[in-house]
Design a protein around this motif. Sequence first.
Motif, short mmCIF file in Angstrom:
data_model
loop_
_atom_site.label_atom_id
_atom_site.label_comp_id
_atom_site.label_asym_id
_atom_site.label_seq_id
_atom_site.Cartn_x
_atom_site.Cartn_y
_atom_site.Cartn_z
N GLU A 280 0.82 -1.21 0.00
CA GLU A 280 0.00 0.00 0.00
C GLU A 280 0.86 1.26 0.00
O GLU A 280 0.53 2.25 -0.67
N ALA A 281 1.97 1.24 0.74
CA ALA A 281 2.88 2.39 0.73
C ALA A 281 3.45 2.62 -0.67
O ALA A 281 3.59 3.77 -1.11
N GLY A 282 3.74 1.55 -1.38
CA GLY A 282 4.20 1.68 -2.75
C GLY A 282 3.15 2.31 -3.65
O GLY A 282 3.48 3.07 -4.58
N GLU A 283 1.89 2.02 -3.37
CA GLU A 283 0.81 2.62 -4.16
C GLU A 283 0.69 4.12 -3.89
O GLU A 283 0.32 4.89 -4.79
N VAL A 284 1.01 4.55 -2.67
CA VAL A 284 1.07 5.99 -2.39
C VAL A 284 2.15 6.63 -3.25
O VAL A 284 1.92 7.66 -3.89
N ALA A 285 3.32 6.00 -3.28
CA ALA A 285 4.42 6.54 -4.08
C ALA A 285 4.03 6.61 -5.55
O ALA A 285 4.29 7.61 -6.24
N ILE B 22 3.83 10.04 -7.85
CA ILE B 22 4.52 10.16 -9.14
C ILE B 22 3.52 10.51 -10.23
O ILE B 22 3.78 11.38 -11.07
N GLY B 23 2.36 9.87 -10.20
CA GLY B 23 1.32 10.15 -11.18
C GLY B 23 0.72 11.54 -11.03
O GLY B 23 0.39 12.20 -12.01
N ALA B 24 0.57 12.00 -9.80
CA ALA B 24 0.02 13.34 -9.56
C ALA B 24 0.99 14.42 -10.03
O ALA B 24 0.58 15.47 -10.53
N LEU B 25 2.28 14.14 -9.89
CA LEU B 25 3.30 15.09 -10.35
C LEU B 25 3.58 14.96 -11.84
O LEU B 25 4.18 15.85 -12.44
N GLY B 26 3.17 13.84 -12.43
CA GLY B 26 3.37 13.62 -13.85
C GLY B 26 4.82 13.41 -14.24
O GLY B 26 5.22 13.74 -15.35
N VAL B 27 5.61 12.83 -13.32
CA VAL B 27 7.04 12.71 -13.59
C VAL B 27 7.43 11.43 -14.33
O VAL B 27 8.59 11.28 -14.71
N ASN B 28 6.49 10.53 -14.56
CA ASN B 28 6.78 9.35 -15.36
C ASN B 28 6.40 9.69 -16.81
O ASN B 28 5.22 9.82 -17.13
N PRO B 29 7.41 9.83 -17.68
CA PRO B 29 7.09 10.27 -19.04
C PRO B 29 6.19 9.29 -19.80
O PRO B 29 5.45 9.68 -20.70
N ARG B 30 6.21 8.05 -19.42
CA ARG B 30 5.39 7.05 -20.09
C ARG B 30 3.93 7.16 -19.69
O ARG B 30 3.03 6.92 -20.49
N LYS B 31 3.66 7.56 -18.43
CA LYS B 31 2.29 7.61 -17.93
C LYS B 31 1.73 9.02 -17.80
O LYS B 31 0.52 9.20 -17.75
N GLY B 32 2.60 10.01 -17.69
CA GLY B 32 2.12 11.38 -17.52
C GLY B 32 1.36 11.57 -16.22
O GLY B 32 1.65 10.93 -15.22
N HIS B 33 0.35 12.43 -16.26
CA HIS B 33 -0.47 12.72 -15.08
C HIS B 33 -1.56 11.65 -14.96
O HIS B 33 -2.69 11.84 -15.38
N SER B 34 -1.17 10.53 -14.36
CA SER B 34 -2.07 9.37 -14.26
C SER B 34 -2.92 9.39 -12.99
O SER B 34 -3.84 8.60 -12.86
N HIS B 35 -2.58 10.26 -12.03
CA HIS B 35 -3.29 10.34 -10.76
C HIS B 35 -3.50 11.81 -10.39
O HIS B 35 -2.86 12.69 -10.98
N ASP B 36 -4.35 12.02 -9.39
CA ASP B 36 -4.49 13.37 -8.83
C ASP B 36 -4.27 13.26 -7.32
O ASP B 36 -4.04 12.17 -6.78
N TRP B 37 -4.32 14.40 -6.64
CA TRP B 37 -4.00 14.40 -5.21
C TRP B 37 -5.07 13.69 -4.38
O TRP B 37 -4.78 13.18 -3.31
#
Length: 105
Positions: A37-42, A46-61
């Motif tokens: 679950e802690a990994g899912e927070v991370a 990453i998704g909220a910040l959009g720092v994975n170039p492959r996934k972009g903004h995949s999550h929100d806060w």
Amino acid sequence: MEDTWTIINSLAARLDSHSDRSDEQRWTLQALKLQEEAGEVAEAVIGALGVNPRKGHSHDWDDVRKEACDVAVSALVMLARMGGDPPRFFADHLRAVAARGSAAP
């Protein structure tokens, strides 16, 4: 709404009723679940910040908040599965953490 610990104890009992493993194995597996679950927070951060170039903004806060709640629930379920008096143990620990935070350096 039901009391938090009533819900947590119910979740723990449901998990334990479906397991034939020893206490220590169940606790170990719950610790691994907590880490998952802690990994899912991370991942959500990453998704909220959009720092994975492959996934972009995949999550929100809000996704991050939900994942943080999953971590909290998993941790409390772990305490409940370990027995004793988890509400008292948690409350005592929370008070100790708060006292450390208010102590002068």
